[in-house]
Write an enzyme that holds these catalytic residues in place. Sequence first.
Site, PDB file in Angstrom:
ATOM      1  N   LEU A   1       0.709  -1.211  -0.101  1.00  0.00           N
ATOM      2  CA  LEU A   1       0.252  -0.202  -0.191  1.00  0.00           C
ATOM      3  C   LEU A   1       0.451   1.304  -0.169  1.00  0.00           C
ATOM      4  O   LEU A   1       1.006   1.806   1.221  1.00  0.00           O
ATOM      5  CB  LEU A   1      -0.857  -0.224   1.203  1.00  0.00           C
ATOM      6  CG  LEU A   1      -1.621  -1.371   1.209  1.00  0.00           C
ATOM      7  CD1 LEU A   1      -2.616  -1.056   2.450  1.00  0.00           C
ATOM      8  CD2 LEU A   1      -2.611  -0.781   0.316  1.00  0.00           C
ATOM      9  N   PRO A   2       1.116   1.646  -1.224  1.00  0.00           N
ATOM     10  CA  PRO A   2       2.260   2.690  -1.492  1.00  0.00           C
ATOM     11  C   PRO A   2       1.961   3.899  -1.149  1.00  0.00           C
ATOM     12  O   PRO A   2       2.117   4.891  -1.748  1.00  0.00           O
ATOM     13  CB  PRO A   2       1.987   2.845  -3.357  1.00  0.00           C
ATOM     14  CG  PRO A   2       0.964   2.863  -3.444  1.00  0.00           C
ATOM     15  CD  PRO A   2       0.117   1.817  -2.248  1.00  0.00           C
ATOM     16  N   CYS A   3       2.606   4.254   0.375  1.00  0.00           N
ATOM     17  CA  CYS A   3       1.839   5.707   1.689  1.00  0.00           C
ATOM     18  C   CYS A   3       3.368   6.470   0.965  1.00  0.00           C
ATOM     19  O   CYS A   3       3.446   7.475   1.431  1.00  0.00           O
ATOM     20  CB  CYS A   3       1.974   5.316   2.434  1.00  0.00           C
ATOM     21  SG  CYS A   3       3.382   4.527   3.577  1.00  0.00           S
ATOM     22  N   HIS A   4       4.664   5.485   0.659  1.00  0.00           N
ATOM     23  CA  HIS A   4       5.486   6.589  -0.714  1.00  0.00           C
ATOM     24  C   HIS A   4       5.432   7.000  -1.297  1.00  0.00           C
ATOM     25  O   HIS A   4       5.881   8.601  -1.516  1.00  0.00           O
ATOM     26  CB  HIS A   4       6.765   5.604   0.007  1.00  0.00           C
ATOM     27  CG  HIS A   4       5.952   4.463  -1.622  1.00  0.00           C
ATOM     28  ND1 HIS A   4       5.774   3.260  -1.494  1.00  0.00           N
ATOM     29  CD2 HIS A   4       6.944   4.777  -2.760  1.00  0.00           C
ATOM     30  CE1 HIS A   4       5.577   2.821  -2.153  1.00  0.00           C
ATOM     31  NE2 HIS A   4       6.173   3.737  -3.592  1.00  0.00           N
TER      32      HIS A   4
END
Lengths: 148, 187
Positions: B154-157
């Site tokens: 889950l690409p919170c970056h």
Amino acid sequence: MIPPFETFYEAHRDEVFRFLGRRLGRERAEDAFQETFLRALRAYPRLEHGDHLRAWVFTIASRIVVDEARRRRPQAALPELAAEDGLPAFEDLAPLTDELPPKERAAVVLRYGYDLDYAEIGAALGSTEQAARQAASAGVRRLRKERP
Amino acid sequence: MTISPALDARFRDAAAAAELLDVAFDVIDDTPIGPLLVGVTDRGVCRISFDSDPEHHLELLARQFGPRVLRSRRPVDRMRRELDEYFAGQRQRFDVEPDVRFLPAYHQRVLEELARVEYGATTTYGTLAAQTGNPRAARAVGTVMHRNPIPVVLPCHRVVGASGSLTGYAGGLERKELLLRLEGAIL
């Protein structure tokens, strides 16, 4: 609160394996080890609390040892071993000991139902050999008093 | 006498094969962003952490998913392979499903929106807030990102400040920068 299975397994795997090794020999102990912890894993979500987990897993391991002994030495084939095989199983002994305080009950069942020695029972109950011996003999005295 | 590593591994494999685990986890040691602890359930991946000490995760995983939490290599293999491919630049999208069933509804909604942010792109906290119903909730979105239980997948970056600054990352800004570079989102 039941601890995560990983924690329980790490805490007891070596002593359970040592116990099985003494009872069954190293090779058969490996299968029994896996069976012990798979049974524990199956029953784990139904546990209501995390007390006495050590005694619990030793009870499972002891049960497997007894089953294994029965399987490998049927009484008809080896009558001279009947006495050893004739140990009362947990189910037979449990109703007789229902009235005992938990620690005495566990000590009596592990001693006379599973033929563990007192050092093993002490380990299973998280106490000492001496305490296990006292609990078992107190339990037997109480049983004699209650069932003359 | 202690049990052999082979017997230990055999039991851990058997436990997973018998489908007796609530969570199987393992540590992937050699990623460009350091060791990762990865937890999986029968529904998908439920945990990725930069803190690879299992002790720090066991209790919470057990509370959330059930007490049968066990280290086991095989169930994690699929996630391991996908992460390897991702870090090698050969995968842009993960096929393993995120298992976020125990998160609060708002977190689930924000993470669902986050999952739509494509590889190589970025978005902002404010944009995500607007997309999930409240343009002024950028700070709340920041909290959801900070507590994201499955970073990388889950690409919170990919969420940055309105000015384009990297702002923050639970795994540290160095990791965030490395991931965005890997994806070609920054130079």
